[in-house]
Write an enzyme that holds these catalytic residues in place. Structure first.
Site, PDB file in Angstrom:
ATOM      1  N   ARG A 162       0.839  -1.201   0.000  1.00 38.13           N
ATOM      2  CA  ARG A 162       0.000   0.000   0.000  1.00 38.13           C
ATOM      3  C   ARG A 162       0.877   1.255   0.000  1.00 38.13           C
ATOM      4  NH1 ARG A 162      -5.312   0.165   1.303  1.00 38.13           N
ATOM      5  NH2 ARG A 162      -5.217  -1.852   2.369  1.00 38.13           N
ATOM      6  N   ALA A 172      10.038 -14.609   9.710  1.00 35.54           N
ATOM      7  CA  ALA A 172      10.319 -13.953   8.439  1.00 35.54           C
ATOM      8  C   ALA A 172      11.814 -13.902   8.139  1.00 35.54           C
ATOM      9  CB  ALA A 172       9.728 -12.543   8.447  1.00 35.54           C
ATOM     10  N   LYS A 187      -2.130 -20.595  18.720  1.00 31.14           N
ATOM     11  CA  LYS A 187      -0.770 -20.647  19.276  1.00 31.14           C
ATOM     12  C   LYS A 187      -0.302 -19.254  19.678  1.00 31.14           C
ATOM     13  CE  LYS A 187       1.382 -18.865  15.516  1.00 31.14           C
ATOM     14  NZ  LYS A 187       2.387 -17.790  15.445  1.00 31.14           N
ATOM     15  N   ASP A 204       4.151 -24.951  15.293  1.00 31.34           N
ATOM     16  CA  ASP A 204       4.113 -23.496  15.424  1.00 31.34           C
ATOM     17  C   ASP A 204       4.057 -23.084  16.896  1.00 31.34           C
ATOM     18  OD1 ASP A 204       4.203 -20.985  14.354  1.00 31.34           O
ATOM     19  OD2 ASP A 204       2.247 -21.063  13.397  1.00 31.34           O
ATOM     20  N   THR A 247       6.733 -20.505  18.619  1.00 32.34           N
ATOM     21  CA  THR A 247       6.224 -19.197  19.023  1.00 32.34           C
ATOM     22  C   THR A 247       6.265 -18.987  20.530  1.00 32.34           C
ATOM     23  OG1 THR A 247       4.731 -19.341  17.124  1.00 32.34           O
ATOM     24  CG2 THR A 247       4.287 -17.615  18.695  1.00 32.34           C
ATOM     25  N   SER A 260       9.383 -14.071  18.415  1.00 35.67           N
ATOM     26  CA  SER A 260       7.928 -14.102  18.341  1.00 35.67           C
ATOM     27  C   SER A 260       7.354 -12.826  18.945  1.00 35.67           C
ATOM     28  CB  SER A 260       7.381 -15.314  19.094  1.00 35.67           C
ATOM     29  OG  SER A 260       6.009 -15.155  19.394  1.00 35.67           O
TER      30      SER A 260
END
Length: 315
Positions: free
Chosen positions: A31, A132, A180, A233, A237, A243
């Site tokens: 955006r 990421a 999670k 996960d 996390t 996290s």
């Protein structure tokens, strides 16, 4: 098949980098482009990772929506509004939700939101233990791809460092990815408050039972929650300061200033899950505790006492 990623947060950017690294064109829509197109790097959300040559960056959603496969990397609480606004562009496409959570307003997960807003689209979910920075760095990562017929999609989205396992249990995969985050906040609170590693392990284990209970009530399969998008996960996390949800819980438990400017999906998801549990009579004590702490209805000590004084029962 051509691929677009809509949403240039850290995770969306990492997926676009990974998928374009294998010499195939991928379009990343943002955006707000800022300086990404010229710098060939997302300096605000994922600094330090240069975009591969085949990664196209655009602010033109019409251009990005031409792809056969569209990965939705928008925040969970923005997904319904985004799809409603752009349903004409996206209907009829394969839409892969990469966000994790339960919509606070409707109580729906991403797959059902896709079905509701874009009934002609093919919904899919991408979820599992991943950060990421690891994906962008090319480190080996395994995720679950949930779709009703996902064989071709699995092949199209897999990369040299991103290994996808296929499932047809969309409900189970999206619930594992959503809940999670709630448990991660609770685990962060536990360690931040100095309650110890044993309490952390116990809370994570009981949190997993809570995730299964909620998933089964929504029609998911139990074995799905034992896979990458559930237990896998959860383990990642609830144990790493990479996290955002765990780190947020740590700050709460320590009484520190809370992280600003980051998306903590577990906050809204906890409230959505707790609301659903109250309406249906489902027992979700950890989600209820997180909401009570977030809303300042309970102190950390009162929340711990609440969990410890629950009636004794079989595991």
């Amino acid at each position: 098949m051509s691929i677009s990623v809509l949403g240039a947060g850290a995770f969306g950017t990492a997926l676009a980098i990974s998928m374009s690294r294998d010499a195939r064109p991928v379009t990343l829509w943002a955006r707000d482009l800022a300086d990404m197109a010229t710098a060939r790097e997302n300096t605000r959300r994922l600094p330090g990772f240069t975009f591969p040559e085949r990664l196209i960056v655009t602010g033109d959603l019409t251009q990005a929506a031409q792809a056969d496969i569209i990965l939705l990397a928008t925040p969970m609480q923005s997904l319904a509004g985004f799809l409603t606004d752009y349903a004409t562009l996206l209907d009829g496409k394969t839409l892969v939700a990469c966000c994790k959570g339960v919509d606070l307003k409707s109580g729906l997960g991403p797959a059902e939101i896709i079905r509701t807003t874009c009934p002609g689209a093919t919904p899919a979910i991408l979820s599992g233990p991943s950060f990421a920075v690891d994906i962008a760095a090319g480190l080996p990562t395994a995720l679950t791809l949930a779709a009703h017929d996902g064989t071709a999609l699995q092949t199209a989205l897999s990369t040299s460092n991103l290994r996808l396992y296929r499932s047809d249990d969309l409900v189970g995969v999206e619930i594992g990815g959503a809940l999670k985050n709630v448990v991660a906040i609770a685990c962060g609170i536990t360690l931040g408050a100095g309650l110890g590693e044993s309490a952390h392990a116990a809370l994570m284990t009981r949190g997993f039972a809570e995730m299964q209970r909620f998933a089964l009530s929504r029609g998911a399969r139990r074995d799905t929650l034992s896979g990458l998008s559930g237990l896998g996960d959860l383990a990642l996390t609830c144990s790493s300061e990479k996290s955002r949800n765990f780190t947020y819980g740590l700050a709460l438990g320590r009484g520190d200033d809370l992280p600003q400017g980051t998306t903590v999906e577990g906050k809204a998801t906890a409230k959505a899950v707790s609301n659903h549990a109250q309406k249906t009579g489902l027992d979700m004590p950890i989600a209820d505790m997180v909401v009570a702490v977030l809303d300042k209805h309970l102190t950390i000590k009162e929340a711990a006492d609440m969990l410890l004084t629950r009636p004794l029962k079989e595991e």
